[in-house]
Write a protein that holds these residues in place. Structure first.
Motif, PDB file in Angstrom:
ATOM      1  N   VAL A 315       0.865  -1.183   0.000  1.00  0.00           N
ATOM      2  CA  VAL A 315       0.000   0.000   0.000  1.00  0.00           C
ATOM      3  C   VAL A 315       0.900   1.230   0.000  1.00  0.00           C
ATOM      4  O   VAL A 315       1.670   1.441   0.955  1.00  0.00           O
ATOM      5  N   ASP A 316       0.792   2.012  -1.059  1.00  0.00           N
ATOM      6  CA  ASP A 316       1.585   3.247  -1.177  1.00  0.00           C
ATOM      7  C   ASP A 316       3.065   2.991  -0.941  1.00  0.00           C
ATOM      8  O   ASP A 316       3.763   3.766  -0.261  1.00  0.00           O
ATOM      9  N   GLY A 317       3.569   1.899  -1.490  1.00  0.00           N
ATOM     10  CA  GLY A 317       4.983   1.580  -1.380  1.00  0.00           C
ATOM     11  C   GLY A 317       5.385   0.915  -0.077  1.00  0.00           C
ATOM     12  O   GLY A 317       6.548   0.526   0.077  1.00  0.00           O
ATOM     13  N   ASP A 318       4.457   0.777   0.872  1.00  0.00           N
ATOM     14  CA  ASP A 318       4.762   0.123   2.148  1.00  0.00           C
ATOM     15  C   ASP A 318       4.259  -1.313   2.129  1.00  0.00           C
ATOM     16  O   ASP A 318       3.173  -1.595   1.600  1.00  0.00           O
ATOM     17  N   ARG A 319       5.034  -2.199   2.724  1.00  0.00           N
ATOM     18  CA  ARG A 319       4.626  -3.601   2.844  1.00  0.00           C
ATOM     19  C   ARG A 319       3.797  -3.767   4.107  1.00  0.00           C
ATOM     20  O   ARG A 319       4.221  -3.427   5.210  1.00  0.00           O
ATOM     21  N   ARG A 320       2.594  -4.262   3.940  1.00  0.00           N
ATOM     22  CA  ARG A 320       1.692  -4.474   5.067  1.00  0.00           C
ATOM     23  C   ARG A 320       1.403  -5.972   5.208  1.00  0.00           C
ATOM     24  O   ARG A 320       1.471  -6.729   4.232  1.00  0.00           O
ATOM     25  N   TRP A 321       1.053  -6.370   6.429  1.00  0.00           N
ATOM     26  CA  TRP A 321       0.722  -7.771   6.715  1.00  0.00           C
ATOM     27  C   TRP A 321      -0.638  -7.836   7.392  1.00  0.00           C
ATOM     28  O   TRP A 321      -0.977  -6.994   8.223  1.00  0.00           O
ATOM     29  N   VAL A 322      -1.416  -8.843   7.007  1.00  0.00           N
ATOM     30  CA  VAL A 322      -2.712  -9.089   7.652  1.00  0.00           C
ATOM     31  C   VAL A 322      -2.848 -10.572   7.949  1.00  0.00           C
ATOM     32  O   VAL A 322      -2.331 -11.419   7.209  1.00  0.00           O
ATOM     33  N   HIS A 323      -3.544 -10.824   9.052  1.00  0.00           N
ATOM     34  CA  HIS A 323      -3.935 -12.208   9.373  1.00  0.00           C
ATOM     35  C   HIS A 323      -5.369 -12.389   8.921  1.00  0.00           C
ATOM     36  O   HIS A 323      -6.277 -11.701   9.399  1.00  0.00           O
ATOM     37  N   CYS A 324      -5.578 -13.288   7.966  1.00  0.00           N
ATOM     38  CA  CYS A 324      -6.914 -13.504   7.379  1.00  0.00           C
ATOM     39  C   CYS A 324      -7.475 -14.835   7.843  1.00  0.00           C
ATOM     40  O   CYS A 324      -6.774 -15.861   7.795  1.00  0.00           O
ATOM     41  N   LEU A 325      -8.747 -14.796   8.280  1.00  0.00           N
ATOM     42  CA  LEU A 325      -9.455 -16.019   8.651  1.00  0.00           C
ATOM     43  C   LEU A 325     -10.624 -16.195   7.685  1.00  0.00           C
ATOM     44  O   LEU A 325     -11.525 -15.356   7.623  1.00  0.00           O
ATOM     45  N   PHE A 326     -10.586 -17.280   6.908  1.00  0.00           N
ATOM     46  CA  PHE A 326     -11.627 -17.574   5.917  1.00  0.00           C
ATOM     47  C   PHE A 326     -12.523 -18.683   6.469  1.00  0.00           C
ATOM     48  O   PHE A 326     -12.024 -19.712   6.948  1.00  0.00           O
ATOM     49  N   ALA A 327     -13.845 -18.491   6.389  1.00  0.00           N
ATOM     50  CA  ALA A 327     -14.787 -19.510   6.870  1.00  0.00           C
ATOM     51  C   ALA A 327     -16.072 -19.417   6.073  1.00  0.00           C
ATOM     52  O   ALA A 327     -16.563 -18.315   5.789  1.00  0.00           O
ATOM     53  N   THR A 328     -16.605 -20.566   5.714  1.00  0.00           N
ATOM     54  CA  THR A 328     -17.891 -20.588   5.006  1.00  0.00           C
ATOM     55  C   THR A 328     -19.007 -20.270   5.975  1.00  0.00           C
ATOM     56  O   THR A 328     -18.935 -20.589   7.164  1.00  0.00           O
ATOM     57  N   VAL A 329     -20.057 -19.617   5.463  1.00  0.00           N
ATOM     58  CA  VAL A 329     -21.241 -19.329   6.263  1.00  0.00           C
ATOM     59  C   VAL A 329     -22.142 -20.548   6.213  1.00  0.00           C
ATOM     60  O   VAL A 329     -22.557 -20.984   5.140  1.00  0.00           O
ATOM     61  N   THR A 330     -22.444 -21.101   7.393  1.00  0.00           N
ATOM     62  CA  THR A 330     -23.207 -22.354   7.441  1.00  0.00           C
ATOM     63  C   THR A 330     -24.592 -22.183   6.855  1.00  0.00           C
ATOM     64  O   THR A 330     -25.073 -23.010   6.084  1.00  0.00           O
ATOM     65  N   ASP A 331     -25.278 -21.081   7.230  1.00  0.00           N
ATOM     66  CA  ASP A 331     -26.626 -20.823   6.710  1.00  0.00           C
ATOM     67  C   ASP A 331     -26.501 -20.161   5.344  1.00  0.00           C
ATOM     68  O   ASP A 331     -26.211 -18.978   5.241  1.00  0.00           O
ATOM     69  N   GLN A 332     -26.720 -20.935   4.288  1.00  0.00           N
ATOM     70  CA  GLN A 332     -26.572 -20.436   2.917  1.00  0.00           C
ATOM     71  C   GLN A 332     -27.869 -19.850   2.366  1.00  0.00           C
ATOM     72  O   GLN A 332     -27.974 -19.570   1.184  1.00  0.00           O
ATOM     73  N   ARG A 333     -28.904 -19.647   3.238  1.00  0.00           N
ATOM     74  CA  ARG A 333     -30.179 -19.157   2.730  1.00  0.00           C
ATOM     75  C   ARG A 333     -30.096 -17.721   2.266  1.00  0.00           C
ATOM     76  O   ARG A 333     -30.917 -17.280   1.478  1.00  0.00           O
ATOM     77  N   VAL A 334     -29.105 -16.967   2.791  1.00  0.00           N
ATOM     78  CA  VAL A 334     -28.993 -15.575   2.375  1.00  0.00           C
ATOM     79  C   VAL A 334     -28.432 -15.436   0.979  1.00  0.00           C
ATOM     80  O   VAL A 334     -28.405 -14.356   0.411  1.00  0.00           O
ATOM     81  N   VAL A 335     -27.960 -16.527   0.413  1.00  0.00           N
ATOM     82  CA  VAL A 335     -27.448 -16.501  -0.956  1.00  0.00           C
ATOM     83  C   VAL A 335     -28.536 -17.033  -1.875  1.00  0.00           C
ATOM     84  O   VAL A 335     -29.298 -17.921  -1.523  1.00  0.00           O
ATOM     85  N   ALA A 336     -28.656 -16.467  -3.048  1.00  0.00           N
ATOM     86  CA  ALA A 336     -29.644 -16.946  -4.013  1.00  0.00           C
ATOM     87  C   ALA A 336     -29.405 -18.419  -4.286  1.00  0.00           C
ATOM     88  O   ALA A 336     -28.275 -18.911  -4.219  1.00  0.00           O
ATOM     89  N   ARG A 337     -30.482 -19.116  -4.565  1.00  0.00           N
ATOM     90  CA  ARG A 337     -30.405 -20.547  -4.808  1.00  0.00           C
ATOM     91  C   ARG A 337     -29.573 -20.833  -6.055  1.00  0.00           C
ATOM     92  O   ARG A 337     -30.075 -20.892  -7.168  1.00  0.00           O
ATOM     93  N   ASP A 338     -28.292 -20.976  -5.855  1.00  0.00           N
ATOM     94  CA  ASP A 338     -27.376 -21.221  -6.956  1.00  0.00           C
ATOM     95  C   ASP A 338     -26.333 -22.202  -6.461  1.00  0.00           C
ATOM     96  O   ASP A 338     -25.606 -21.939  -5.501  1.00  0.00           O
ATOM     97  N   ASP A 339     -26.266 -23.358  -7.098  1.00  0.00           N
ATOM     98  CA  ASP A 339     -25.344 -24.395  -6.647  1.00  0.00           C
ATOM     99  C   ASP A 339     -23.895 -23.955  -6.749  1.00  0.00           C
ATOM    100  O   ASP A 339     -23.027 -24.466  -6.032  1.00  0.00           O
TER     101      ASP A 339
END
Length: 528
Positions: A315-339
């Motif tokens: 970012v703007d020439g600076d090296r940045r670090w982030v800790h990312c946590l990825f997780a699926t949402v168990t309740d998929q009803r909020v997503v349109a019915r698309d496999d």
């Protein structure tokens, strides 16, 4: 509920009219039925009385006919017509009329009775014929029927009044009280709902209805209070969750594999910037391939555990670090019915400062604080890594450099001067061995270890390199204003022939070679 008053009054009037109409209809119907029955009964009774008169006069009529006494026959007829039921009479003797007061043009029906022979059984000698007074009979029957109908009307009216009074006392009045009490119920303020109390305690249908209404009011009040309490709690919880989401110290985003970023908090945008698509989010990281693999893994298995990654980006020439946590949402009803669409959440935490501290700690743990070279701990790790690299036609070399007569400098000029000498010696070593794979270490005190590899390094080139190092170290070093010192070094050189051996083994071999140099007068190098 006050608007129900006119409606309730209309209902009461309507009920009263219906009861009155029903009562009148039933009274009239009953009276008509009684009138008809009484009329028929009275007429039937009158004709039976005429028949009885005929029966009572038959014996005297037999005697008059048997002796052919016309005067007696006329007396019998005159006696019969005295009765109001009989208008005329006639006595027949055989085929002749013995006595009669029937007009010749009279053609109304009559009641006749055969006169039997007084001595010969079964043989008639004449006939007694009575003419009923139908007008009198009808008037008498009609009068009697009217009296009966009026009695029925009176009784029906009394019964209707009694029923109406009973209904008013037992039903209408309690219902009116119930209506008035129910008008006090305010649905807009269920917390003030109270049970209906109309002072009615009879265990009948109305009492059961009142009990059920009060039960319903209690249930509505309880449900309203519980629902309002739950709504207040829910609103408070929503405010807290929104505040937590918007003011969180970590970035949070909800991402669809097809629709991109659906929602994110301000901290997420502050950390990784504003991104609309999933591809943009992936590409901002240096290791975008790992991010894509994680998302593919989450999409392949919705029940997979959360996956954490430490990722860097610029970012703007600076090296940045982030800790990312990825997780699926168990309740998929909020997503349109698309496999093919999967919803997952990403939590990002800026760990740049932590990474910098860790790097600083690692640097300090593996580097000499004075010279900036690797210390013994860090040097062993790097030298072992150098040994582990399996590259053909590459010569690996370890050098052990020991400064000659370094102690007198410390004794004569002090430790600060000695530190200046060590720093300068380290700089000269680092200048000569500055390849990415070269490892320069301060092994301890005035000892230095150098490890490097060169492709196709002949013995002559190695000797030239060692000679250059030796002469570079011997150059005078300025330790103060107009004050310089010179120092030499004994260098033991070992060419690694078997990388399987440990770092300690090859350092030991270089140390032995270095001591051989010192025995031969110092200020030189030896290759073994």
């Amino acid at each position: 509920m006050k608007n129900m008053r006119p409606f309730s009054q209309k209902i009461n009037v309507r009920v009263a009219l219906i009861v009155a109409v029903i009562g009148v209809f039933l009274s009239l119907s009953g009276s008509l039925v009684v009138f008809g029955l009484a009329l028929e009964k009275q007429e039937s009774l009158s004709y039976r009385l005429i028949e009885q008169l005929a029966a009572s006069a038959s014996k005297a009529s037999v005697a008059a006919v048997y002796v052919d006494d016309e005067e007696l026959a006329n007396e019998i007829i005159n006696g019969l017509i005295i009765n109001d039921l009989v208008s005329a009479a006639k006595i027949h003797s055989g085929l002749t009329v013995l006595a009669s007061n029937v007009p010749e043009d009279f053609d109304s029906g009559s009641i006749s009775r055969d006169l039997p022979h007084p001595f010969i059984e079964g043989e008639p000698i004449g006939k007694l014929e009575l003419i009923p007074d139908t007008r009198f009979i009808e008037q008498m029957a009609l009068q009697e029927a009217q009296n009966s109908a009026l009695q029925i009307l009176l009784v029906s009216f009394v019964i209707t009044i009694a029923i109406a009074g009973t209904l008013q006392f037992t039903l209408s009045r309690p219902l009116l009280k119930l209506k008035e009490a129910f008008e006090t119920v305010d649905p807009s303020s269920p917390e003030n709902l109270q049970k209906l109390d109309i002072d009615y305690a009879r265990p009948d249908e109305l009492g059961y209805l009142i009990e059920q209404i009060n039960g319903l009011i209690r249930a509505v009040r309880a449900n309203f209070l519980a629902e309002r309490k739950l709504r207040v709690h829910t609103e408070k919880l929503e405010q807290q969750l929104r505040l937590l989401f918007e003011k969180a110290s970590v970035g949070v985003a909800l991402i669809s594999t097809k629709k991109g970023i659906l929602i994110e908090n301000p901290k997420f945008n502050n950390i990784v910037g504003t991104n609309s698509s999933l591809a943009d989010f992936i590409e901002i990281f240096d290791d975008s391939e790992s991010v894509a693999n994680v998302i593919a893994s989450l999409k392949a298995s919705l029940n997979s555990k959360p996956i954490a990654l430490d990722l860097s980006y610029e970012v703007d020439g600076d090296r940045r670090w982030v800790h990312c946590l990825f997780a699926t949402v168990t309740d998929q009803r909020v997503v349109a019915r698309d496999d093919d669409d999967v919803l997952f959440e990403v939590i990002v935490n800026d760990i740049t400062e932590r990474k910098e501290r860790e790097a600083e700690v690692r640097y300090q743990a593996q580097h000499d604080a004075l010279t900036g070279l690797y210390n013994r701990l860090g040097g062993e790790v790097r030298l072992q890594y150098l040994l582990n690299q399996s590259q053909p036609d590459v010569t690996r070399v370890f050098l052990l450099v020991d400064l000659d007569k370094f102690k007198p400098i410390n004794d004569e000029y002090g430790h600060d001067a000695g530190d200046v000498v060590l720093v300068e010696i380290s700089h000269r070593i680092k200048t000569l061995f500055n390849e990415p794979t070269d490892v320069c270490c301060r092994w301890g005190g005035d000892e230095f270890v150098i490890g490097f590899q060169r492709e196709g390094l002949p013995q002559s080139s190695l000797s030239t390199l060692c000679n250059t190092l030796l002469h570079s170290l011997e150059e005078p070093i300025e330790i103060g204003q107009d004050l310089k010192v010179s120092i030499s070094a004994s260098i033991g050189v070992v060419v690694v022939e078997d990388p399987v051996r440990t770092v300690d083994f090859w350092i030991g071999e270089a140390d032995k070679t270095m001591y051989e140099v010192k025995k031969q007068g110092r200020a030189n190098f030896r290759i073994s």
